[in-house]
Scaffold this motif. Structure first.
Motif, PDB file in Angstrom:
ATOM      1  N   UNK A 124       0.861  -1.192   0.000  1.00 30.63           N
ATOM      2  CA  UNK A 124       0.000   0.000   0.000  1.00 30.63           C
ATOM      3  C   UNK A 124       0.893   1.236   0.000  1.00 30.63           C
ATOM      4  N   UNK A 125       0.391   2.368  -0.493  1.00 32.99           N
ATOM      5  CA  UNK A 125       1.152   3.617  -0.387  1.00 32.99           C
ATOM      6  C   UNK A 125       1.133   4.132   1.049  1.00 32.99           C
ATOM      7  N   UNK A 126       2.179   4.840   1.412  1.00 32.32           N
ATOM      8  CA  UNK A 126       2.322   5.395   2.758  1.00 32.32           C
ATOM      9  C   UNK A 126       1.960   6.875   2.743  1.00 32.32           C
ATOM     10  N   UNK A 127       0.779   7.194   3.264  1.00 28.13           N
ATOM     11  CA  UNK A 127       0.311   8.585   3.210  1.00 28.13           C
ATOM     12  C   UNK A 127       1.081   9.492   4.162  1.00 28.13           C
ATOM     13  N   UNK A 128       1.863   8.905   5.075  1.00 30.38           N
ATOM     14  CA  UNK A 128       2.677   9.713   5.991  1.00 30.38           C
ATOM     15  C   UNK A 128       4.085   9.944   5.457  1.00 30.38           C
ATOM     16  N   UNK A 129       4.304   9.692   4.162  1.00 34.61           N
ATOM     17  CA  UNK A 129       5.598   9.978   3.556  1.00 34.61           C
ATOM     18  C   UNK A 129       5.954  11.455   3.755  1.00 34.61           C
ATOM     19  N   UNK A 130       7.241  11.724   3.884  1.00 35.94           N
ATOM     20  CA  UNK A 130       7.704  13.082   4.178  1.00 35.94           C
ATOM     21  C   UNK A 130       7.180  14.098   3.176  1.00 35.94           C
ATOM     22  N   UNK A 131       7.099  13.713   1.898  1.00 37.72           N
ATOM     23  CA  UNK A 131       6.606  14.641   0.870  1.00 37.72           C
ATOM     24  C   UNK A 131       5.169  15.056   1.173  1.00 37.72           C
ATOM     25  N   UNK A 132       4.327  14.124   1.586  1.00 41.60           N
ATOM     26  CA  UNK A 132       2.937  14.452   1.909  1.00 41.60           C
ATOM     27  C   UNK A 132       2.888  15.317   3.161  1.00 41.60           C
ATOM     28  N   UNK A 133       3.705  14.997   4.145  1.00 41.33           N
ATOM     29  CA  UNK A 133       3.736  15.804   5.378  1.00 41.33           C
ATOM     30  C   UNK A 133       4.115  17.256   5.075  1.00 41.33           C
ATOM     31  N   UNK A 134       5.144  17.442   4.264  1.00 34.32           N
ATOM     32  CA  UNK A 134       5.569  18.798   3.918  1.00 34.32           C
ATOM     33  C   UNK A 134       4.497  19.513   3.096  1.00 34.32           C
ATOM     34  N   UNK A 135       3.838  18.777   2.212  1.00 35.16           N
ATOM     35  CA  UNK A 135       2.757  19.377   1.426  1.00 35.16           C
ATOM     36  C   UNK A 135       1.637  19.864   2.332  1.00 35.16           C
ATOM     37  N   UNK A 136       1.308  19.071   3.339  1.00 34.17           N
ATOM     38  CA  UNK A 136       0.254  19.473   4.272  1.00 34.17           C
ATOM     39  C   UNK A 136       0.653  20.717   5.058  1.00 34.17           C
ATOM     40  N   UNK A 137       1.936  20.818   5.421  1.00 32.84           N
ATOM     41  CA  UNK A 137       2.400  22.024   6.118  1.00 32.84           C
ATOM     42  C   UNK A 137       2.186  23.264   5.267  1.00 32.84           C
ATOM     43  N   UNK A 138       2.232  23.088   3.949  1.00 24.33           N
ATOM     44  CA  UNK A 138       2.019  24.204   3.026  1.00 24.33           C
ATOM     45  C   UNK A 138       0.546  24.340   2.634  1.00 24.33           C
ATOM     46  N   UNK A 139      -0.311  23.534   3.278  1.00 24.21           N
ATOM     47  CA  UNK A 139      -1.744  23.616   3.002  1.00 24.21           C
ATOM     48  C   UNK A 139      -2.164  22.953   1.709  1.00 24.21           C
ATOM     49  N   UNK A 140      -1.375  21.985   1.238  1.00 24.75           N
ATOM     50  CA  UNK A 140      -1.662  21.347  -0.054  1.00 24.75           C
ATOM     51  C   UNK A 140      -2.017  19.876   0.131  1.00 24.75           C
ATOM     52  N   UNK A 141      -3.042  19.453  -0.584  1.00 28.14           N
ATOM     53  CA  UNK A 141      -3.427  18.039  -0.688  1.00 28.14           C
ATOM     54  C   UNK A 141      -3.952  17.866  -2.110  1.00 28.14           C
ATOM     55  N   UNK A 142      -3.038  17.658  -3.041  1.00 29.64           N
ATOM     56  CA  UNK A 142      -3.376  17.668  -4.460  1.00 29.64           C
ATOM     57  C   UNK A 142      -3.370  16.246  -5.019  1.00 29.64           C
ATOM     58  N   UNK A 143      -4.540  15.816  -5.499  1.00 33.39           N
ATOM     59  CA  UNK A 143      -4.639  14.491  -6.106  1.00 33.39           C
ATOM     60  C   UNK A 143      -3.993  14.499  -7.488  1.00 33.39           C
ATOM     61  N   UNK A 144      -3.548  13.311  -7.914  1.00 34.04           N
ATOM     62  CA  UNK A 144      -2.940  13.169  -9.228  1.00 34.04           C
ATOM     63  C   UNK A 144      -3.403  11.897  -9.905  1.00 34.04           C
ATOM     64  N   UNK A 145      -2.796  11.599 -11.042  1.00 34.63           N
ATOM     65  CA  UNK A 145      -3.152  10.397 -11.789  1.00 34.63           C
ATOM     66  C   UNK A 145      -2.509   9.147 -11.212  1.00 34.63           C
TER      67      UNK A 145
END
Length: 227
Positions: A124-145
């Motif tokens: 499964x993908x890890x939603x707590x990956x550092x990239x996602x954490x940093x994105x959330x700090x910037x107020x971003x949650x952007x879905x992709x393909x």
């Protein structure tokens, strides 16, 4: 026929490489590939000597999978009650459970077809990956393909919730593997070479050290719990 967004990840640190390595030679044993897409993984397992049954809900993708493995079953796991013939020595859930509205009962139901001593591998993908954490700090949650925030994902897992999920499904976790971010897929081919290989190798090592933060995908290698 529709084109699948999900293809074989050929780099040696990918979830597909881990699955193939952990299962090894099939020697005629039976494997169930759940969410097989067009059969790219089922085909490689077949080459390793497994007799593979593939489950896929998209009829167009299932049609492509036929001929690449022993058997293909078209079924929507969110709604179908499956009656599988016989038992399987291995069941693979490769990047599929996050696409289901309620994956736990699906996992429990299909695992009833696991042979005694059989192995279950779940990625499964890890939603707590550092990239996602940093994105959330910037107020971003952007879905992709594709990727962790694939717009078709309905369920999200962290390291802790994934381990708990496997236990709730009646599985004993033997090994937890974390894969690195898929640099060979995102870096343009003209930059591929020894430098990228070295960086990717270091990233793979770091993901094993901090699975919860640097693991891009989490892979559970499991056996069914003793009654």
């Amino acid at each position: 026929m529709s084109a699948s967004a999900y293809q074989l990840k050929s780099d040696p640190h990918s979830s597909h490489a881990v699955i193939l390595q952990r299962l090894g030679e099939g020697r005629g044993r039976r494997a169930l590939d759940v969410g097989a897409a067009d059969g790219f993984l089922a085909e490689l397992l077949t080459r390793q000597g497994w007799q593979v049954t593939a489950l896929e809900r998209d009829p167009a993708q299932a049609a492509k999978a036929r001929g690449r493995c022993h058997e293909v079953i078209v079924a929507d796991l969110d709604s179908a009650i499956l009656h599988l013939e016989g038992v399987f020595d291995a069941i693979v859930y490769g990047d599929v459970l996050e696409h289901l509205s309620d994956p736990l009962p699906v996992l429990v139901a299909l695992n009833r077809s696991l042979a005694a001593g059989g192995r279950v591998i779940v990625s499964v993908p890890n939603v707590a990956h550092l990239w996602v954490r940093l994105s959330l700090l910037l107020g971003r949650w952007d879905y992709g393909d594709r990727g962790i925030l694939d717009r078709t994902h309905l369920r999200f897992f962290t390291r802790r919730s994934f381990v708990r999920f496997l236990g709730d499904a009646g599985l004993d976790l033997e090994e937890l593997v974390a894969t690195p971010a898929p640099l060979p897929q995102v870096v343009p081919p003209r930059f591929h070479g020894s430098v990228l290989d070295a960086v990717h190798g270091l990233s793979a090592g770091a993901a094993q050290v901090w699975k919860g933060g640097l693991g891009y995908q989490l892979i559970g290698v499991c056996r069914r719990s003793a009654p």
